[in-house]
Design a protein around this motif. Structure first.
Motif, PDB file in Angstrom:
ATOM      1  N   SER A  85       0.702  -1.346   0.013  1.00  0.00           N
ATOM      2  CA  SER A  85       0.077  -0.009  -0.218  1.00  0.00           C
ATOM      3  C   SER A  85       0.922   1.261  -0.059  1.00  0.00           C
ATOM      4  CB  SER A  85      -1.053   0.062   1.378  1.00  0.00           C
ATOM      5  OG  SER A  85      -0.099   0.122   2.669  1.00  0.00           O
TER       6      SER A  85
ATOM      7  N   PRO B 174       2.912   3.137  -4.017  1.00  0.00           N
ATOM      8  CA  PRO B 174       2.553   4.053  -4.937  1.00  0.00           C
ATOM      9  C   PRO B 174       3.086   5.480  -4.608  1.00  0.00           C
ATOM     10  CG  PRO B 174       0.885   2.582  -4.798  1.00  0.00           C
ATOM     11  CD  PRO B 174       1.867   2.319  -3.821  1.00  0.00           C
TER      12      PRO B 174
ATOM     13  N   LYS C 210       6.780   4.263 -11.408  1.00  0.00           N
ATOM     14  CA  LYS C 210       5.899   2.848 -11.417  1.00  0.00           C
ATOM     15  C   LYS C 210       6.742   1.923 -12.117  1.00  0.00           C
ATOM     16  CE  LYS C 210       1.317   5.341 -12.125  1.00  0.00           C
ATOM     17  NZ  LYS C 210       0.107   5.507 -12.874  1.00  0.00           N
TER      18      LYS C 210
ATOM     19  N   TRP D 222       1.485  -3.722 -11.341  1.00  0.00           N
ATOM     20  CA  TRP D 222       1.496  -2.368 -10.618  1.00  0.00           C
ATOM     21  C   TRP D 222       0.129  -1.893 -10.476  1.00  0.00           C
ATOM     22  CZ3 TRP D 222       4.510   0.291  -8.258  1.00  0.00           C
ATOM     23  CH2 TRP D 222       4.285   1.633  -7.728  1.00  0.00           C
ATOM     24  N   ASP D 223      -0.919  -2.305 -11.408  1.00  0.00           N
ATOM     25  CA  ASP D 223      -2.438  -2.153 -10.986  1.00  0.00           C
ATOM     26  C   ASP D 223      -3.000  -2.668  -9.909  1.00  0.00           C
ATOM     27  OD1 ASP D 223      -2.292  -4.441 -12.925  1.00  0.00           O
ATOM     28  OD2 ASP D 223      -4.365  -4.541 -12.489  1.00  0.00           O
TER      29      ASP D 223
ATOM     30  N   GLU E  61      -1.649  -0.515  -6.753  1.00  0.00           N
ATOM     31  CA  GLU E  61      -2.410   0.469  -6.464  1.00  0.00           C
ATOM     32  C   GLU E  61      -3.648   0.291  -5.899  1.00  0.00           C
ATOM     33  OE1 GLU E  61      -1.001   3.978  -9.801  1.00  0.00           O
ATOM     34  OE2 GLU E  61      -2.318   2.274 -10.376  1.00  0.00           O
ATOM     35  N   TRP E  62      -4.430  -0.736  -6.385  1.00  0.00           N
ATOM     36  CA  TRP E  62      -5.612  -1.145  -5.802  1.00  0.00           C
ATOM     37  C   TRP E  62      -5.484  -1.463  -4.474  1.00  0.00           C
ATOM     38  CZ3 TRP E  62      -7.222  -6.267  -3.572  1.00  0.00           C
ATOM     39  CH2 TRP E  62      -8.342  -6.027  -3.589  1.00  0.00           C
TER      40      TRP E  62
ATOM     41  N   SER F 252      -5.477   1.378  -2.402  1.00  0.00           N
ATOM     42  CA  SER F 252      -6.701   2.600  -2.492  1.00  0.00           C
ATOM     43  C   SER F 252      -8.160   1.725  -2.161  1.00  0.00           C
ATOM     44  CB  SER F 252      -7.004   3.124  -3.650  1.00  0.00           C
ATOM     45  OG  SER F 252      -7.132   1.971  -4.818  1.00  0.00           O
TER      46      SER F 252
END
Length: 287
Positions: free
Chosen positions: A132, A135, A141, A198-199, A202-203, A206
């Motif tokens: 977490s 990012p 990235k 990477w997505d 990021e998830w 968030s």
């Protein structure tokens, strides 16, 4: 007068030669730049040819100085033309005065340490804090981020080759648990070393799903988060190339094989020695 002039003319070339040698010696021995960061070699040998990027985060403890220095040697001599790869050592907040001094020196010299805002723990949220935080903690990235133990030997080139044709998004890669399974969707990936695109990183940072479930077996929790969030539709379990050291963990272990990507549970120096000799890591040197 003429004699003095003759002496000056004779000695002047010797003085110039001596001064030149001194300047050369000084520049070579005192002004030469420091050797490059061992981890940076992974990303600079093929700067214009890489196809994707990967950050390997080795979760360790602040006091494990010797292990970090050893692993810098291990990863400093590896590279791949396929990927830009950065290796970082990851641990929680510093708690001792000597850590603040010694680790500051490491950071100044190697620039390969990430310090998380947490207290060292097992199964109390370090993995969540790691993913977490990335990012905002990292200056860039990456296509993939890996979480690895400090008792695993990762072979960088086979790892990069195994990722070459895989998706760059919604990706969950590693060694699936249970050990006997070949189905990457059945449970979760072992903590020896698993990778997220990477997505997904990021998830995790968030979404409320991981945030509400951070206590417990952390690698298992990652699989739970992804299942609850309907994430990681692309999964790859790299068996038999990833495994535990022979004889250390039942069906998760097998003998060393040439196509190895990662060997886990290297707790003793004799185990490391056997692995390094098997893969001929120091080839070309006859000491």
């Amino acid at each position: 007068m003429h004699r003095s002039k003759w002496i000056v003319l004779v000695t002047l070339p010797s003085l110039i030669l001596s001064l030149s040698l001194f300047i050369i010696f000084f520049n070579v021995h005192f002004l030469k730049p420091p050797p490059p960061n061992p981890s940076s070699k992974l990303s600079t040998m093929y700067p214009n040819q890489t196809q994707f990027s990967l950050m390997i985060g080795i979760l360790t403890r602040a006091d494990n100085y010797d292990r970090r220095h050893f692993l810098r040697l291990i990863y400093g001599i590896q590279s791949s033309p396929l990927a830009t790869i950065h290796v970082k050592f990851v641990f929680c907040s510093l708690t001792k005065p000597e850590q603040r001094v010694l680790i500051s020196l490491e950071m100044l010299r190697f620039d390969d340490i990430l310090i998380l805002n947490c207290s060292e723990n097992m199964n109390s949220g370090k993995t969540y804090t790691y993913f977490s935080s990335l990012p905002t903690l990292l200056p860039r990235k990456y296509d993939y981020v890996m979480k690895a133990d400090d008792d695993v030997f990762i072979r960088v080139e086979p790892l990069a080759l195994s990722l070459k044709a895989l998706p760059r998004v919604d990706m969950y890669y590693g060694f699936v648990i249970p050990c006997a399974s070949m189905n990457p969707f059945v449970e979760y990936m072992s903590g020896m070393g698993f990778l997220l695109s990477w997505d997904l990183v990021e998830w995790i940072g968030s979404s409320e799903i991981p945030k509400e479930s951070v206590f417990g077996p952390e690698d298992k929790l990652v699989g739970k988060w992804l299942k609850m969030g309907n994430k990681a539709k692309n999964r790859f379990s790299n068996k038999p190339a990833m495994y535990d050291y022979p004889g250390t963990n039942g069906r998760c272990s097998h003998e060393l094989i040439p196509e190895t990507v990662a060997v886990h549970r290297l707790k003793r120096w004799d185990q490391w020695l056997r692995v390094l000799e098997y893969f001929n890591v120091t080839k070309g040197l006859n000491l």
